[in-house]
Write an enzyme that holds these catalytic residues in place. Structure first.
Site, PDB file in Angstrom:
ATOM      1  N   ALA A 186      -2.624  -0.788   6.545  1.00 32.92           N
ATOM      2  CA  ALA A 186      -3.367  -0.536   5.312  1.00 32.92           C
ATOM      3  C   ALA A 186      -4.032   0.834   5.383  1.00 32.92           C
ATOM      4  CB  ALA A 186      -4.415  -1.630   5.110  1.00 32.92           C
ATOM      5  N   ARG A 187      -3.960   1.584   4.294  1.00 34.33           N
ATOM      6  CA  ARG A 187      -4.580   2.895   4.159  1.00 34.33           C
ATOM      7  C   ARG A 187      -4.050   3.914   5.168  1.00 34.33           C
ATOM      8  NH1 ARG A 187      -5.869   2.809  -0.673  1.00 34.33           N
ATOM      9  NH2 ARG A 187      -7.560   4.282  -0.544  1.00 34.33           N
ATOM     10  N   HIS A 231      -4.253   5.250  -8.166  1.00 36.40           N
ATOM     11  CA  HIS A 231      -2.832   5.482  -7.868  1.00 36.40           C
ATOM     12  C   HIS A 231      -2.163   6.213  -9.030  1.00 36.40           C
ATOM     13  CE1 HIS A 231      -0.849   3.535  -4.296  1.00 36.40           C
ATOM     14  NE2 HIS A 231      -2.110   3.185  -4.088  1.00 36.40           N
ATOM     15  N   ASP A 281       6.155  -0.047  -4.903  1.00 35.20           N
ATOM     16  CA  ASP A 281       4.872  -0.074  -4.198  1.00 35.20           C
ATOM     17  C   ASP A 281       4.077  -1.263  -4.706  1.00 35.20           C
ATOM     18  OD1 ASP A 281       2.789   0.626  -2.556  1.00 35.20           O
ATOM     19  OD2 ASP A 281       2.387   2.542  -3.519  1.00 35.20           O
ATOM     20  N   ARG A 335      -0.476  10.328  -9.376  1.00 35.05           N
ATOM     21  CA  ARG A 335       0.894  10.660  -9.746  1.00 35.05           C
ATOM     22  C   ARG A 335       0.897  11.580 -10.962  1.00 35.05           C
ATOM     23  NH1 ARG A 335       1.250   4.970  -9.072  1.00 35.05           N
ATOM     24  NH2 ARG A 335       1.655   4.633 -11.280  1.00 35.05           N
TER      25      ARG A 335
END
EC number: 2.7.1.156
Length: 168
Positions: free
Chosen positions: A11-12, A50, A83, A54
């Site tokens: 994670a991350r 997120h 994702d 983008r």
């Protein structure tokens, strides 16, 4: 024949950013297949972050349950980035869907794609054994699903602290 690339890590760890760069290295435009659902304000903020990261070169296709259908609907539109696989698995488990059948269907669909597919997933095998049955079921299912996807992928990358290591 298309190329399948699996990006895994903790994670991350930076998986999504690396996967985005990789997908856009294949073509100037790409499709982002998002599996996350916003059930609360915190998840809404994560999804918004997120999306803000983008640029205009991304088309978003939201699909929390039917990844095979999402592949069919987006093939021919350039590289796709999924994702993430572990969120999809979580969605299937919570919806009480047969994740084994859905996973097998997805693996079969990957082989039929014309355009590349980059898949993000969490590596769950490095942690402790969870203390409850649902968490153990998820951990086991994620490990098995990741193995099946890795086996059919052309490339597999492990991301640690923002650094990708090609393992296949």
């Amino acid at each position: 024949m298309s190329k399948t690339i699996l990006i895994t890590g903790g994670a991350r760890s930076g998986k999504s950013g690396i996967a985005e760069t990789m997908a856009l290295s294949l073509a100037p435009r790409a499709v982002y297949i998002a599996t996350a659902e916003a059930h609360d304000a915190e998840m809404e903020a994560r999804i918004a972050a997120h999306q803000a990261r983008r640029g205009a070169e991304w088309d978003t296709h939201a699909e929390p349950l039917d990844l095979t259908g999402a592949l069919a609907a987006t093939d021919g539109r350039g590289p796709r980035l999924i994702d993430c696989l572990t969120l999809w698995l979580s969605n299937l488990l919570h919806a009480r869907r047969n994740w084994q059948a859905a996973g097998a269907e997805f693996v079969t669909a990957l082989a039929a794609q014309r355009d590349p597919v980059v898949i993000v997933t969490n590596e769950v095998g490095c942690g402790i054994v969870p203390d409850n049955a649902l968490a153990r079921e998820f951990r086991d299912a994620a490990g098995l699903l990741n193995q099946k996807i890795a086996a059919v992928s052309d490339e597999v990358h492990l991301v640690v602290s923002g650094l990708p290591l090609k393992v296949k």
